[in-house]
Design a protein around this motif. Structure first.
Motif, PDB file in Angstrom:
ATOM      1  N   MET A   1       0.825  -1.208   0.107  1.00  0.00           N
ATOM      2  CA  MET A   1      -0.126   0.024  -0.102  1.00  0.00           C
ATOM      3  C   MET A   1       1.016   1.180   0.178  1.00  0.00           C
ATOM      4  SD  MET A   1      -3.141  -0.744   0.190  1.00  0.00           S
ATOM      5  CE  MET A   1      -3.078  -2.184  -0.875  1.00  0.00           C
ATOM      6  N   SER A   2       0.153   2.097  -0.607  1.00  0.00           N
ATOM      7  CA  SER A   2       1.060   3.467  -0.732  1.00  0.00           C
ATOM      8  C   SER A   2       1.246   4.162   0.687  1.00  0.00           C
ATOM      9  CB  SER A   2       0.696   4.326  -1.807  1.00  0.00           C
ATOM     10  OG  SER A   2      -0.787   4.354  -1.884  1.00  0.00           O
ATOM     11  N   HIS A   5      -1.938   5.586   2.954  1.00  0.00           N
ATOM     12  CA  HIS A   5      -3.060   4.569   2.965  1.00  0.00           C
ATOM     13  C   HIS A   5      -2.854   3.832   4.313  1.00  0.00           C
ATOM     14  CE1 HIS A   5      -6.152   2.100   1.858  1.00  0.00           C
ATOM     15  NE2 HIS A   5      -5.396   0.940   1.946  1.00  0.00           N
TER      16      HIS A   5
ATOM     17  N   THR B  28     -15.894   0.312 -22.654  1.00  0.00           N
ATOM     18  CA  THR B  28     -16.188   0.519 -21.356  1.00  0.00           C
ATOM     19  C   THR B  28     -16.339   1.854 -20.933  1.00  0.00           C
ATOM     20  OG1 THR B  28     -13.687   0.627 -20.836  1.00  0.00           O
ATOM     21  CG2 THR B  28     -14.566  -1.520 -20.752  1.00  0.00           C
ATOM     22  N   PHE B 112     -16.359   1.380 -11.853  1.00  0.00           N
ATOM     23  CA  PHE B 112     -15.947  -0.226 -12.493  1.00  0.00           C
ATOM     24  C   PHE B 112     -16.430  -0.060 -13.933  1.00  0.00           C
ATOM     25  CE2 PHE B 112     -17.275  -0.949  -7.928  1.00  0.00           C
ATOM     26  CZ  PHE B 112     -16.041  -1.102  -7.514  1.00  0.00           C
ATOM     27  N   LYS B 114     -15.583  -1.887 -16.527  1.00  0.00           N
ATOM     28  CA  LYS B 114     -15.617  -3.394 -17.174  1.00  0.00           C
ATOM     29  C   LYS B 114     -17.126  -3.839 -16.550  1.00  0.00           C
ATOM     30  CE  LYS B 114     -11.349  -5.178 -18.215  1.00  0.00           C
ATOM     31  NZ  LYS B 114     -10.423  -6.065 -17.762  1.00  0.00           N
ATOM     32  N   LEU B 115     -17.246  -3.707 -15.139  1.00  0.00           N
ATOM     33  CA  LEU B 115     -18.574  -4.053 -14.733  1.00  0.00           C
ATOM     34  C   LEU B 115     -19.760  -3.431 -15.394  1.00  0.00           C
ATOM     35  CD1 LEU B 115     -19.783  -5.836 -12.278  1.00  0.00           C
ATOM     36  CD2 LEU B 115     -19.713  -3.791 -10.851  1.00  0.00           C
TER      37      LEU B 115
ATOM     38  N   GLN D   3     -15.124  -9.209 -12.350  1.00  0.00           N
ATOM     39  CA  GLN D   3     -15.430  -7.848 -13.035  1.00  0.00           C
ATOM     40  C   GLN D   3     -15.451  -6.671 -12.015  1.00  0.00           C
ATOM     41  OE1 GLN D   3     -19.148  -9.040 -14.579  1.00  0.00           O
ATOM     42  NE2 GLN D   3     -18.450  -9.213 -16.648  1.00  0.00           N
ATOM     43  N   LEU D   4     -15.741  -7.188 -10.830  1.00  0.00           N
ATOM     44  CA  LEU D   4     -15.820  -5.888  -9.808  1.00  0.00           C
ATOM     45  C   LEU D   4     -14.435  -5.303  -9.556  1.00  0.00           C
ATOM     46  CD1 LEU D   4     -17.885  -7.476  -6.694  1.00  0.00           C
ATOM     47  CD2 LEU D   4     -18.163  -5.397  -8.248  1.00  0.00           C
ATOM     48  N   ALA D   6     -12.333  -4.188 -11.328  1.00  0.00           N
ATOM     49  CA  ALA D   6     -11.809  -3.544 -12.780  1.00  0.00           C
ATOM     50  C   ALA D   6     -10.125  -3.397 -12.857  1.00  0.00           C
ATOM     51  CB  ALA D   6     -12.686  -2.483 -13.130  1.00  0.00           C
ATOM     52  N   ASP D   7      -9.515  -3.900 -13.592  1.00  0.00           N
ATOM     53  CA  ASP D   7      -8.075  -3.536 -13.702  1.00  0.00           C
ATOM     54  C   ASP D   7      -7.705  -2.348 -14.506  1.00  0.00           C
ATOM     55  OD1 ASP D   7      -7.470  -4.461 -16.326  1.00  0.00           O
ATOM     56  OD2 ASP D   7      -7.676  -6.528 -15.492  1.00  0.00           O
ATOM     57  N   VAL D   9      -6.800  -0.870 -17.313  1.00  0.00           N
ATOM     58  CA  VAL D   9      -6.552  -0.732 -18.666  1.00  0.00           C
ATOM     59  C   VAL D   9      -7.035   0.532 -19.342  1.00  0.00           C
ATOM     60  CG1 VAL D   9      -6.597  -1.875 -20.766  1.00  0.00           C
ATOM     61  CG2 VAL D   9      -6.405  -3.199 -18.929  1.00  0.00           C
ATOM     62  N   HIS D  10      -8.186   0.552 -19.261  1.00  0.00           N
ATOM     63  CA  HIS D  10      -8.914   1.688 -19.829  1.00  0.00           C
ATOM     64  C   HIS D  10      -8.752   2.816 -19.125  1.00  0.00           C
ATOM     65  CE1 HIS D  10     -11.805   4.566 -21.492  1.00  0.00           C
ATOM     66  NE2 HIS D  10     -12.647   4.449 -20.285  1.00  0.00           N
ATOM     67  N   VAL D  11      -9.178   3.010 -17.765  1.00  0.00           N
ATOM     68  CA  VAL D  11      -9.056   3.923 -16.660  1.00  0.00           C
ATOM     69  C   VAL D  11      -7.806   4.106 -16.050  1.00  0.00           C
ATOM     70  CG1 VAL D  11     -10.964   5.264 -15.545  1.00  0.00           C
ATOM     71  CG2 VAL D  11     -11.360   2.829 -16.122  1.00  0.00           C
ATOM     72  N   HIS D  12      -6.906   4.452 -16.865  1.00  0.00           N
ATOM     73  CA  HIS D  12      -5.385   4.338 -16.458  1.00  0.00           C
ATOM     74  C   HIS D  12      -5.301   5.437 -15.324  1.00  0.00           C
ATOM     75  CE1 HIS D  12      -5.111   8.058 -18.915  1.00  0.00           C
ATOM     76  NE2 HIS D  12      -5.680   7.311 -19.959  1.00  0.00           N
ATOM     77  N   HIS D  13      -6.023   6.277 -15.211  1.00  0.00           N
ATOM     78  CA  HIS D  13      -6.021   7.435 -14.227  1.00  0.00           C
ATOM     79  C   HIS D  13      -6.362   7.228 -13.043  1.00  0.00           C
ATOM     80  CE1 HIS D  13      -9.904   7.459 -16.194  1.00  0.00           C
ATOM     81  NE2 HIS D  13     -10.341   7.588 -15.228  1.00  0.00           N
ATOM     82  N   ILE D  14      -7.005   5.828 -12.595  1.00  0.00           N
ATOM     83  CA  ILE D  14      -7.228   5.498 -11.389  1.00  0.00           C
ATOM     84  C   ILE D  14      -6.049   5.074 -10.634  1.00  0.00           C
ATOM     85  CG2 ILE D  14      -8.557   3.943  -9.955  1.00  0.00           C
ATOM     86  CD1 ILE D  14     -10.735   4.568 -11.857  1.00  0.00           C
ATOM     87  N   VAL D  17      -4.619   2.770  -5.027  1.00  0.00           N
ATOM     88  CA  VAL D  17      -5.276   3.119  -3.588  1.00  0.00           C
ATOM     89  C   VAL D  17      -6.689   3.309  -3.641  1.00  0.00           C
ATOM     90  CG1 VAL D  17      -5.411   4.407  -1.314  1.00  0.00           C
ATOM     91  CG2 VAL D  17      -3.184   3.800  -2.665  1.00  0.00           C
ATOM     92  N   TYR D  20      -8.450   0.190  -4.789  1.00  0.00           N
ATOM     93  CA  TYR D  20      -8.758  -0.592  -3.835  1.00  0.00           C
ATOM     94  C   TYR D  20      -9.880  -0.376  -2.831  1.00  0.00           C
ATOM     95  CZ  TYR D  20      -7.409  -2.852   0.825  1.00  0.00           C
ATOM     96  OH  TYR D  20      -7.748  -3.536   1.945  1.00  0.00           O
ATOM     97  N   SER D  23     -13.042  -0.895  -4.928  1.00  0.00           N
ATOM     98  CA  SER D  23     -13.579  -2.566  -4.979  1.00  0.00           C
ATOM     99  C   SER D  23     -14.216  -2.868  -3.562  1.00  0.00           C
ATOM    100  CB  SER D  23     -12.407  -3.215  -5.361  1.00  0.00           C
ATOM    101  OG  SER D  23     -11.714  -2.461  -6.716  1.00  0.00           O
ATOM    102  N   TYR D 172      -0.210  -3.887  -3.850  1.00  0.00           N
ATOM    103  CA  TYR D 172      -1.258  -4.273  -4.717  1.00  0.00           C
ATOM    104  C   TYR D 172      -1.772  -5.614  -4.424  1.00  0.00           C
ATOM    105  CZ  TYR D 172      -4.802  -4.663  -8.594  1.00  0.00           C
ATOM    106  OH  TYR D 172      -5.955  -4.814  -9.251  1.00  0.00           O
TER     107      TYR D 172
END
Lengths: 99, 534, 312, 201
Positions: A1-2, A5, B28, B112, B114-115, D3-4, D6-7, D9-14, D17, D20, D23, D172
Motif C-alpha cells: 500500500m502506498s 493509505h 467500457t 467499475f 468493465k462491470l 469484474q468487480l 476492474a483492472d 486498462v482503460h481507466v489508467h488514471h485510477i 489505492v 482498492y 472495489s 497491490y
C-alpha cells in the motif's frame, strides 16, 4: 500500500484466536441443541450464538471493525430490510381471519 | 462554478474517436454504454408500445374481434413485462445515469467500467432469453401471481429467467453508481453541491441494489416450483400463494420508485435551467429522494389489500403508504416554487417538465384513492388502478424521460433538436396521453375490471375514447421519433452549453471527449446558482 | 352519466363518502397546483435573454407548512378509510352464510338450505349475507361494483366478505383477479330479491319459473344453460377455437382423443364429458374443464345436449 | 466477481489505492445484495417453520447433523486460512498467500464433496426437493449456498493463478481482499444455515 493509505493489518495470531472462539461456539451450539434441548427457546439460543459468530466473522475476518461508517451503513441496512421482510410478512401471514 | 475546464477542445469526441462493432459492444466508456442502453430500451419501448396499440384496438369494441382472449392475455403480459423490466426500470437510470453521472460529478468514468459493460451484456442476455420466450409467450400478467403462473402451460420459465438475469444487470448498475457517487466526485463536489439528478440516482441505486435480489429469489422459487416441484406457493403442498405476492411486491413497490425517482431528478435539473432560478428547497428535494428510497420498502402490501392478507397488515401498510406521500408532496411544491419569479423559457424539454408536474400530480393524488383502505376495496384491480399507474409511469417517468432526451440531446450527440417539431410532438403526446388514460379513471370507478379481453357494453363509449386517445399518443411519438432521428443527420451543430447551464456536464464539449474533461474540474459552488443575489 | 355505479349495499354510500372526500381534496390540491403552474408559466414567461431573476433558494417556513399540512390531511384520509374499512370487514353476527367456490371460469354458490347455483347469486333484500369463499385452482376475485365489495379467492385458504343489499335489482359480479384465458368471461349476476320472492326461490318455485318454464323447448332451455353456466367462456358456438372444442357441429363428429383413439360424439360422450371431463379429453386441448357433477341436474344436462345437437 | 475488480486498462488514471477502496466498498454493497437474495429464503423459512413446527422437527431429524457440523468446521477453517492469506498478501508474503489460498480451495472442495455425499444419501432415501416444504427449503438453501461456494472457488482459483504469476504485492492486493470478503460471506451464511436446518429444524 502506498504511504497515504493507513490500513490496518491484522496479525496472524488474531485469526487463530478468532478461529478457536468460533470452534468453541460451534461446539456449544451443537451441544445445546442436541444434548440440553431447551425446547421452545432452542431457536432463540441457536440464533444468538449464530449471530455472535457472524458478528465475529464480519468484524475480524472481514475487517468491518476497521471500515468507515458508510460501509457499516451498507453492511447493516440489508439486515434491517431482511427483518422488515420477515416481520411485516409475518404480521400478514399469522393474523389472517379464518371465517 | 467549476473551473479548470476548457470550453473548446480539439480532441475527437467519444462518438468519433473510434468506430466499428467492437468499439461499441466492448466499450467500457460510460457514455457509449449509455447510448447502447438508450438504443436498447428504445427498441423495447417501441415493441411494448406497439403491443399497447394492438390491445387498445382490440378493446375498441366489447367483443373479441382482432385477437383471441388468450392472445390478448399474452399481449398484456408482454406489454407489462417489457415496459417494466426492459424499458422503464433500466430506462433513465441505466441510459441517462450512465451517460451523466460521471459528467455531472466531474469524473472520467464510473467506478467499475468493465462491470458496467458486464451489466449491459447481462441486459442483452436477458433480452436474448426474452426473444426465445416469445416463441411461446407467457400469459400470466407481468406480476406472475401464483398459482396461475405455476400452472399455465405457457412458457413462464424463460420469461422469468430473462427477468432474473436483468435483475442482476440492474443490481450491478446500482452498485456501480453508488460507488461512483461515493468515491469519485471531483474535488469540491461536496454532497450538498451534488446535482439533484445525482441525488435521485443515488436513491434509485440503493433500491436497485437492495430490492432487486428479493424478486430475484422469488422468481427463482417460481422457476423451482415449475421444474423441481417445490411448493412454497402451492396450496396443495402446504404453501401459501399470498406469500408470493408479499415477496413480489417487496421488490416491485420499491421498483415503482426505481422508475419514478430518476424522472424526479430530471425535473429538478430542467426547471432551474429554463427558469433561470436556483432550485427551491435543494435540501428538501435531495433528502426527500433518500426518504422515499427508505420508506418505499415499508409499503409493499398496499397492493394486497384484497388479496387475502390479514386486516392488521392492511391497516399498517395503509398507514405507511400515506407516509411515502409526504416527501413526494414536498417535491412537487418545491418545483412549483422554483418557477416563482423566474424567467421561464418554453423549450420543448421544459414543456415535458411542466407536463410532468401536471400529470404526476394527477397520478400522485389518485394514489391517495387507492391508498385509502375502503376506497381501495372498490378500486383495486379496476381501470382506476390502470389509469393511476399510467399517470405515474407515463405522465411521470416517461415525460421525465422525454424531457431528458430533449434536454441533453445536444450533449449526447452534438446536434440541436428541432424545437418546433419537438413542441408539436409534445402537444400530441400530452393530449393523446390524457385522452387515453383520463377516461380510465371513470371506467374504474364504474367497476370495469382490468385485464379483460372482452367487456360489458356499458363501458363501450369510454373505452372507445381511450382507444382514440392511444392513436393521438402514437402520432405524437412518431413525430418525436422522427425529430430525434432526423436531427442526428440534419440537426444544427450544438454549442457546448446551449442553455447556459451551470452544471458540470455542460462545461465540457458537446459531445464530450473520451475522458470527459481535459482536466478534472475543481468545483467551487453548487450548480443552481442562477439569478442575482441580494 | 353517473360517476359511480348504483349504491346498493349498506356501506356503499360510506365508501362513496371516502371516494368523494379524497376526490374533493385532490381536486383542491390539483387546482391549486395547476393554477399556480399556469399562472407562473405565463406571468414569468421569458421576455429577454437577460431577464432579472432573484436568487431564492428556499424558505424554511414554507417547507414546514407544506410538510405539515399534507401530513395532517393524509392522516385524516387514512383514518377515514380505516373506519369504513373496519365496517366493511366485520360481518354482523346474524349474517346468512353463502359458500362461494370459484374455478376457471365459473362461480358456484352454495346456500344454507342445500341449494346451489352457478353464475347466479340470489340474496334477500336487507338481509346481511356473508360469503365464505375459496378458489379451486387459481386466484379469483369476487367483485360487485354496486355493493363496493371485492375480495380475492385464494386456493387452499378461506376468505370472506359480507354485504347487506339495500336495493332490489340485478347486479353484475366480475372476477377482478386475472385467472387465465376465460377471465373476462367469468361473470355472474347477483339477484337481490324481496323477502317474498326470495322465500319462493328458496322453496324451489323460482327455479322452475326461471329455468324450466314449460313454454320453453329443450333447445331453448339448453341455450339458457349454456350462457348461465359459463360454458361460453371456453366453448364457442360459431366454430372458432377456444379453450375447449367448439359446440358447432360437435354432435356426430369423430374426435381423436389424447390416448390416440377416436370417438364419435354422441349423447353418452357429451354426458360423460360434462360429469367427468377428464375421462376422454380431445387432442390439442388441456384437461382443464371442471366437473359439473352435482351442479347440473339430469334434466339440465338433457337440455344442454339437446342444444348442442341443434348447433349444426 | 472478477469484474468487480476492474483492472486499470482503460481507466489508467485510477490509482491503486482508490481502486482498492472502491472495489472493497463495491464488494460490501454486493454482499448486501447477497444477504437479501438469501433473505427471501430466510423469510420463507421463518414463516413455514412457525406454520409447521412438527414437520420441521420431524424432517430435520432425517438430516445428518454430524456431516453438517463437519462442514461447519471445514468452512470456518477455510475462512481463517483465507483471512491469513489476506494478511500475508498485505505483508507481501506471496508464498504464504499461495499456500493459504490452496488450503482454502481444498477446504471448499471437501465441503462440496461432503454436500455431494449428503445429497446422494438423501436421493437414495427418496428425499427430493418436492418431498416436503422443509426439504424444499433444505435443497433450495443449501443448493443456492453451494452455487455460491462454486463461484467462490472459481474466484479463489483465479486469484491463486494470478498470485502464482506474481501479480500481488504489499502495494497491490485488491483481488485478494475482495475475493476474501466474498468467501467470508459464504461462511457467514453457512453459520446460519447449519443450526437452522440441522440442529433446530
Amino acid at each position: 500500500m502506498s504511504e497515504n493509505h493507513d490500513e490496518h493489518i491484522t496479525p496472524y495470531k488474531t485469526y487463530v484466536i478468532i478461529w478457536l472462539i468460533l470452534m468453541a461456539l460451534t461446539v456449544i451450539t451443537v451441544y445445546v441443541a442436541r444434548e440440553i434441548d431447551l425446547g421452545s427457546i432452542n431457536l432463540f439460543v441457536a440464533m444468538i450464538i449464530a449471530s455472535i459468530k457472524a458478528t465475529i466473522v464480519a468484524l475480524f475476518f472481514m475487517h468491518l471493525k476497521y471500515e468507515d461508517s458508510i460501509t457499516w451503513v451498507f453492511a447493516l441496512y440489508p439486515l434491517f430490510l431482511l427483518s422488515l421482510l420477515i416481520g411485516l410478512t409475518s404480521i400478514d401471514v399469522f393474523n389472517r381471519i379464518v371465517p | 462554478m467549476a473551473t479548470g475546464t476548457a470550453a473548446t477542445i480539439s480532441e475527437p469526441s467519444f462518438l468519433e474517436y473510434k468506430s466499428g462493432f467492437r468499439s461499441w459492444f466492448y466499450t467500457t466508456d460510460h457514455k457509449r454504454i449509455g447510448i447502447l442502453y438508450l438504443v436498447s430500451i428504445s427498441i423495447f419501448f417501441i415493441i411494448a408500445g406497439s403491443i399497447a396499440i394492438v390491445m387498445r384496438a382490440e378493446l375498441f369494441t366489447p367483443e373479441s374481434n382482432i385477437v383471441s382472449p388468450h392472445t390478448y392475455n399474452v399481449l398484456f403480459t408482454l406489454h407489462g413485462s417489457l415496459m417494466v423490466f426492459f424499458f422503464i426500470v433500466p430506462g433513465i437510470s441505466a441510459s441517462l445515469g450512465n451517460f451523466l453521472i460521471p459528467l455531472m460529478i466531474g469524473a472520467r468514468d464510473v467506478a467499475f467500467p468493465k462491470l458496467n459493460l458486464g451489466s449491459y451484456w447481462l441486459y442483452l442476455i436477458g433480452a436474448a432469453i426474452l426473444l426465445f420466450a416469445l416463441l411461446e409467450p407467457a400469459d400470466t400478467g407481468w406480476t406472475f401471481y401464483t398459482p396461475y403462473s405455476a400452472k399455465t402451460n405457457t412458457n413462464v420459465i424463460l420469461l422469468t429467467l430473462g427477468i432474473f438475469v436483468l435483475g442482476f444487470s440492474s443490481i450491478l448498475t446500482g452498485l456501480n453508481f453508488i460507488v461512483t457517487i461515493h468515491k469519485m466526485r471531483a474535488p469540491g463536489m461536496t454532497w450538498h453541491r451534488l446535482p439533484l439528478f445525482i441525488w435521485a440516482l443515488y436513491s434509485t441505486a440503493i433500491l436497485q441494489l437492495l430490492a432487486t435480489p428479493v424478486v430475484g429469489i422469488t422468481l427463482l422459487l417460481l422457476i423451482a416450483e415449475r421444474t423441481l416441484g417445490i411448493g412454497f406457493f402451492d396450496p396443495d403442498k402446504g404453501g401459501d400463494p399470498v406469500l408470493f405476492q408479499n415477496f413480489f411486491w417487496f421488490y416491485s413497490h420499491p421498483a415503482v420508485y426505481i422508475m419514478i425517482i430518476p424522472a424526479m431528478g430530471v425535473i429538478s435539473e430542467i426547471l432551474p435551467v429554463f427558469s433561470r432560478k436556483p432550485i427551491f428547497g435543494y435540501k428538501a428535494i435531495a433528502y426527500s429522494s433518500v426518504a422515499i428510497a427508505i420508506i418505499s420498502f415499508f409499503v409493499w402490501a398496499h397492493h394486497l389489500f384484497v388479496a387475502g392478507i390479514s386486516e392488521t397488515a392492511a391497516i399498517i401498510f395503509s398507514f405507511l403508504t400515506f407516509l411515502v406521500a409526504v416527501p413526494t408532496a414536498i417535491k412537487v411544491f418545491n418545483w412549483l416554487a422554483t418557477l416563482y419569479k423566474g424567467s421561464i423559457q418554453f423549450h420543448s424539454a421544459m414543456l415535458y417538465a411542466l407536463s410532468f408536474l401536471f400529470l404526476f400530480t394527477v397520478g400522485g393524488l389518485t394514489g391517495l384513492h387507492v391508498g385509502a383502505l375502503a376506497a381501495d376495496i372498490h378500486l383495486h384491480d379496476t381501470y382506476f388502478v390502470v389509469a393511476h399507474m399510467h399517470y405515474v409511469m407515463i405522465g411521470g417517468t416517461v415525460m421525465g424521460f422525454f424531457g431528458a432526451l430533449h434536454f441533453w440531446y445536444p450533449k449526447w450527440f452534438g446536434k440541436m433538436l428541432d424545437d418546433t417539431l419537438g413542441k408539436i410532438a409534445w402537444f400530441f403526446v400530452f393530449i393523446g396521453f390524457n385522452v387515453t388514460f383520463f377516461p380510465q379513471f371513470f371506467l374504474g370507478v364504474q367497476g370495469m375490471p382490468r385485464r379483460y379481453a372482452t367487456y360489458l357494453p356499458e363501458f363501450e363509449s369510454l373505452m372507445k375514447l381511450s382507444t382514440i386517445g392511444s392513436w393521438i399518443l402514437a402520432i405524437g411519438m412518431i413525430i418525436m421519433a422522427y425529430n430525434l432521428i432526423k436531427s442526428l443527420y440534419s440537426g444544427e451543430k450544438a454549442p457546448d452549453n446551449p442553455y447556459n447551464s451551470l452544471s458540470l456536464e455542460w462545461q465540457t464539449s458537446s459531445p464530450p471527449i473520451l475522458e470527459n474533461f481535459k482536466e478534472i474540474p475543481v468545483v467551487t459552488d453548487w450548480s443552481y446558482g442562477y439569478g442575482k443575489k441580494g | 352519466m353517473n360517476w359511480v355505479p348504483e349504491a346498493a349495499s349498506s356501506f356503499a354510500g360510506k365508501v362513496d363518502g371516502v371516494l368523494w372526500f379524497v376526490t374533493v381534496l385532490s381536486i383542491v390540491f390539483f387546482i391549486l397546483i395547476t393554477v399556480l403552474l399556469i399562472y407562473f408559466s405565463f406571468k414569468y414567461k421569458r421576455k429577454t435573454e437577460n431577464d432579472y431573476t432573484p436568487y431564492i433558494t428556499g424558505n424554511q417556513t414554507l417547507e414546514i407548512i407544506w410538510t405539515v399540512i399534507p401530513s395532517i390531511l393524509l392522516f385524516v384520509i387514512f383514518a377515514y378509510g380505516l373506519i369504513v374499512y373496519k365496517e366493511m370487514r366485520t360481518p354482523p353476527g346474524d349474517a346468512v352464510e353463502v359458500n362461494v367456490t370459484a374455478k376457471q371460469w365459473i362461480w358456484i354458490f352454495k346456500y344454507q338450505n342445500g341449494k346451489s347455483t352457478i353464475n347466479e347469486l340470489f340474496v334477500q333484500h336487507n338481509r346481511p349475507v356473508k360469503m365464505v369463499m375459496r378458489a379451486d385452482d387459481v386466484l379469483h376475485s369476487f367483485f360487485v361494483p354496486a355493493f363496493r365489495v371485492k375480495q380475492d379467492l385464494v386456493p387452499g385458504m378461506y376468505t370472506q366478505l359480507w354485504f347487506n343489499p339495500t336495493k332490489i335489482g340485478t347486479y353484475d359480479l366480475f372476477c377482478a383477479e386475472y385467472c387465465g384465458t376465460g377471465h373476462s368471461q367469468m361473470l355472474a349476476k347477483v339477484y337481490v330479491m324481496s323477502p317474498e320472492a326470495f322465500s319462493r326461490w328458496e322453496k324451489g318455485d323460482e327455479e322452475e319459473t326461471t329455468t324450466f318454464a314449460s313454454t320453453k323447448s329443450p333447445e331453448e332451455l339448453g341455450k339458457d344453460m349454456y350462457s348461465k353456466n359459463g360454458c361460453a367462456a371456453c366453448h364457442s358456438i360459431d366454430g372458432s377455437a377456444g379453450v375447449g372444442p367448439t359446440f358447432k357441429a360437435l354432435y356426430g363428429k369423430n374426435e381423436s382423443l389424447q390416448d390416440g383413439t377416436t370417438i364419435e360424439v354422441d349423447e353418452n360422450y357429451l354426458r360423460e364429458s360434462i360429469l367427468i371431463p377428464q375421462a376422454k379429453v380431445v387432442q390439442g386441448f388441456a384437461p382443464s374443464m371442471p366437473s359439473f357433477k352435482g351442479i347440473l341436474t339430469d334434466e339440465e344436462i338433457d337440455a344442454l345436449i339437446a342444444y348442442i345437437k341443434s348447433l349444426k | 466477481m472478477e469484474q468487480l475488480t476492474a483492472d486499470h486498462v482503460h481507466v489508467h488514471h485510477i490509482d491503486p489505492v482508490e481502486e482498492y477502496e472502491q472495489s472493497k466498498f463495491g464488494m460490501w454493497l454486493f454482499l448486501g445484495t447477497e444477504i437479501l437474495l438469501f433473505g427471501g429464503l430466510f423469510a420463507t423459512y421463518a414463516i413455514f417453520r412457525a406454520k409447521y413446527p412438527e414437520m420441521f422437527h420431524l424432517d430435520h431429524l432425517k438430516l445428518d447433523w454430524e456431516l453438517g457440523a463437519l462442514n461447519t468446521i471445514i468452512l470456518i477453517g477455510s475462512s481463517m486460512t483465507m483471512a491469513i492469506g489476506v494478511t500475508a498478501s498485505k505483508k507481501g508474503n506471496n508464498k504464504l498467500l499461495i499456500i493459504m489460498l490452496a488450503i482454502t480451495i481444498i477446504c471448499g472442495l471437501v465441503f462440496g464433496f461432503n454436500k455431494y455425499l449428503e445429497y446422494t444419501a438423501k436421493f437414495a432415501h427418496h428425499i427430493y426437493p418436492d418431498t416436503s416444504i422443509f426439504f424444499s427449503l433444505y435443497f433450495m438453501m443449501t443448493g443456492l449456498h453451494m452455487l455460491h461456494v462454486f463461484i467462490g472457488l472459481i474466484v479463489l482459483l483465479i486469484i491463486m493463478i494470478l498470485a502464482i504469476k506474481g501479480r500481488y504485492s504489499a502495494s497491490y492486493n485488491t483481488h485478494v481482499e475482495v475475493g476474501g470478503l466474498y468467501w467470508h460471506l459464504i461462511d457467514l451464511i453457512w453459520i446460519y444455515l447449519f443450526p437452522l436446518l440441522y440442529l433446530i429444524g
